[in-house]
Design an enzyme around this catalytic site. Structure first.
Site, short mmCIF file in Angstrom:
data_model
loop_
_atom_site.label_atom_id
_atom_site.label_comp_id
_atom_site.label_asym_id
_atom_site.label_seq_id
_atom_site.Cartn_x
_atom_site.Cartn_y
_atom_site.Cartn_z
N GLU A 1 10.36 3.86 5.79
CA GLU A 1 9.35 2.80 5.90
C GLU A 1 9.72 1.67 4.94
O GLU A 1 9.14 1.52 3.86
CB GLU A 1 7.96 3.36 5.57
CG GLU A 1 6.84 2.37 5.85
CD GLU A 1 6.15 1.83 4.60
OE1 GLU A 1 5.35 0.90 4.74
OE2 GLU A 1 6.41 2.32 3.49
N ASP B 1 7.79 7.23 2.88
CA ASP B 1 6.97 6.09 2.50
C ASP B 1 7.67 5.27 1.42
O ASP B 1 8.20 5.82 0.45
CB ASP B 1 5.63 6.63 1.98
CG ASP B 1 4.66 5.52 1.63
OD1 ASP B 1 4.29 4.77 2.55
OD2 ASP B 1 4.31 5.38 0.45
C1 GLC Z 1 3.32 2.22 2.23
C2 GLC Z 1 2.04 2.55 2.98
C3 GLC Z 1 0.91 1.78 2.36
C4 GLC Z 1 0.77 2.16 0.92
C5 GLC Z 1 2.11 1.99 0.17
C6 GLC Z 1 2.08 2.68 -1.16
O1 GLC Z 1 3.68 0.91 2.37
O2 GLC Z 1 2.20 2.26 4.33
O3 GLC Z 1 -0.29 2.00 3.05
O4 GLC Z 1 -0.20 1.37 0.31
O5 GLC Z 1 3.19 2.57 0.88
O6 GLC Z 1 2.16 4.06 -1.02
#
Ligand code: GLC
Length: 650
Positions: A326, A284
């Protein structure tokens, strides 16, 4: 060449500390460790060369890698070997993923087991279970504020339930994807609690400051992620009288990777997930894991060093686990998460194709493919052996972060173009069928992102409200066309739960104080299984969408040419409404053509000839019809939002 004595000693000490004396069956691992440790050391010391305890911490980090191998179950080691025999298992056209919240989809982990059959019926074989680990109610960011990386939040069940589900899934040929929230912890995590109590060792896990001197320096260059719900990047901690960095919400404390102990601890957590049997680990928000004053503190080179180190470590001990970064950042930056230079294709195996996802929405609102085509130069640079996650919707918002240059190349003004898209999808533009909402509006810059479900953004919600039958059909056509476009590009399609039966926005989040500040909850539905049952009744919206989605999945699974082997080429925009690509492998040629406009339109057969397809027949997998290629002055006809999935058959 023999190994540097320091590295040999490090390995021997790690073996000794973990009571490991390699047997014949462990030789493969030992060989990989010996081959990989120079690279690990190079990456590690490039970050921590001036840290006073650098050698000792490196030793314990190697210990973590050794321990991960020792504790990896025999079943998972066997699975690793099977995957490596298959080659790049994750490039296959047979993979189709779905992201879902276990509680909102099934109730809990045990009940999830009863829903596998439904997913199999649809054709999904990889599940991204949204964050399951402990996260404080009301301060959870949908589970992305983790207070314990090793304890399943009791509302989902326990580790035993997750393991049982994983085994059941893998027995059915399904793959498991989970998140590791690498950038931050909840302020209720044990480390944060100790830091609050004044423990200096744990305060060093975070970016903590006594006054605003350094925070102010950071703030000059750091953008805000949630400018309305969580403005600024620092939060005052009353208990210890310090400022702590909180890039996301004020309850999400950023981990400080300048401290190598943080890296070691988080690597240990990564291996904990690997040994639960995770096939694909979603890292993430990796873009944020290294901060430096005087920079935006996003996508810094050290971020890539850390990800490369993680990848190396995983390759040594738990090689069957692929890694997804991500990184929802600018196109030029996303591509770097696959690794660059000597690390090309040696960083993340997957990245989200966030650029293309947003461009698809751009095409839908404008009926024009020019911006999308102008932006492809960055997307197509993906290295061989890596892959995209392609998607139309996910649990997050749609950001319009592609480059101004692409918009200008399409002869549009970036500011006005984005303003139009925001107005279109929030339904404010006169005549817009969409019903979304603006997310994270920044009044200073005028920037905003878009929330809303696939169905609501494609017009289904408004059509239902006004009982407009034509509008309903058109929105179904749009949904299917958007999904089809996603499914046949190179990469793995990731469905978002609820979209397969046309969930519209859910406004109930506004009554929950733990959610009301975040309109992404609009598109995180609670699944009502009676609605899902309607898929069995002919003529319902649920039946149409479910069966179309199922059909798209089946077609994808039959076409080996759709495997992600870098074989996508965009067609010339002879008709600017039509996005067309060709994909080729030995013996197979496939054309995907999508009309993004609400007009009937045509494409000259010349467009095919230009791509080397001179005569013969095309099988449209969508309708089952075979079409003969015509002369240049003849045309292939398109319905509004119609599409073709054409295989050259003669
Ligand atoms: C990523 C997740 C999102 C979250 C962010 C902080 O982008 O997909 O939902 O708010 O990380 O953890």
């Amino acid at each position: 060449m023999s190994l540097d004595p320091f590295l040999t000693d490090t390995i021997n000490k790690a073996f000794e500390d973990h009571g490991f004396s390699p047997k014949a069956k462990d030789q493969g691992f030992v060989a990989k460790l010996e081959a990989g440790i120079p690279l690990l050391a190079k990456l590690y010391f490039s970050l921590y060369h001036s840290h006073p305890q650098k050698d000792e911490i490196f030793g314990s980090l190697v210990g973590v890698i050794v321990e991960a191998y020792i504790s990896r179950g025999a079943d998972l080691k066997k699975r690793d070997a099977e995957k490596s025999a298959k080659g790049s298992w994750f490039l296959s056209n047979e993979l189709v993923g779905m992201s879902l919240y276990v509680d909102r989809f099934a109730g809990d982990l045990k009940k999830m087991s009863h829903k596998l059959e439904y997913l199999e019926e649809l054709g999904v074989n990889l599940l991204h279970l949204m964050p399951l680990f402990e996260s404080p109610q009301g301060e959870s960011d949908g589970g992305y504020a983790v207070s314990n990386f090793r304890k399943i939040d009791p509302r989902f069940g326990g580790l035993k339930d997750l393991l049982a589900l994983r085994k059941e899934m893998q027995g059915k040929g399904m793959y498991l994807m989970l998140d590791i929230v690498l950038n931050h912890t909840s302020h209720r995590h044990e480390w944060a609690e100790k830091a609050k109590q004044g423990d200096g060792y744990y305060q060093d896990f975070y970016y903590m400051y006594e006054n605003r001197w350094i925070p102010n320096q950071y703030e000059t260059m750091m953008p805000e992620i949630f400018p309305d719900a969580a403005p600024g990047n620092f939060t005052w901690v009353e208990e210890c009288q310090k400022w702590v960095m909180t890039v996301f919400h004020n309850y999400q404390w950023d981990l400080n990777y300048m401290n190598p102990i943080v890296l070691r601890e988080m690597l240990d957590n990564i291996f904990f997930y690997a040994n639960l049997g995770v096939d694909l680990l979603r890292i993430d928000a990796p873009a944020f894991i290294w901060k430096e004053t005087g920079t935006s503190s996003q996508n810094l080179p050290q971020v890539h060093t850390i990800l490369q180190l993680i990848k190396q470590a995983v390759l040594i001990s738990t090689p069957g686990m692929a890694i997804l970064g991500e990184a929802i950042v600018a196109p030029k930056e996303i591509i770097k998460y696959f690794g660059t230079g000597e690390f090309r294709a040696m960083e993340c195996d997957f990245a989200y194709n966030a650029t293309h996802m947003a461009l698809q929405w751009d095409m839908l609102a404008t009926g024009d493919t020019k911006v999308m085509l102008a932006a492809q130069s960055d997307i197509l640079k993906k290295p061989y052996g890596t892959s995209w996650i392609n998607y139309t919707r996910c649990h997050d918002d749609i950001g319009l972060g592609y480059e101004d240059r692409s918009i200008m190349e399409a002869d549009k003004d970036p500011y006005h173009h984005r303003k139009y898209l925001m107005e279109y999808f929030s339904g404010r533009f006169p005549g817009s069928p969409s019903k979304g909402a603006l997310f994270s509006v920044n009044p200073r810059t005028g920037d905003a992102r878009i929330s809303g479900t696939l169905a609501s953004l494609c017009g289904l919600e408004k059509a239902l409200e006004s009982n407009d039958e034509t509008g309903k059909d058109l929105s179904i056509q749009k949904i299917v066309m958007m999904q089809a476009h996603t499914f046949f590009l190179g990469g793995m399609p990731m469905l978002y739960y609820g979209d397969e039966v046309g969930y519209i926005n859910d406004y109930s989040y506004a009554d929950d104080p733990g959610k009301s500040y975040d309109n992404r909850w609009l598109h995180r539905p609670m699944i009502d299984w009676e609605k899902v049952e309607k898929r069995k009744t002919l003529g319902t919206i649920e039946q149409k969408l479910f069966s179309y989605t199922h059909m798209l999945i089946q077609i994808r699974k039959q076409l080996a040419v759709i495997s992600d082997f870098q074989n996508i080429e965009w067609m010339s925009p002879h008709n600017t409404h039509i996005a067309g690509f060709v994909r080729r492998t030995e013996g197979q040629q496939f054309f995907g053509l999508f009309n993004f406009s609400h007009y009937h339109t045509v494409l000259s057969w010349h467009a095919f000839r230009e791509k080397g397809c001179t005569s013969g027949k095309l099988l449209d997998h969508w309708t089952g019809h075979t079409i003969s290629i015509g002369e240049d002055h003849e045309h292939l006809m398109f319905q509004p939002y119609g599409f073709y999935l054409l295989e050259v058959v003669g």
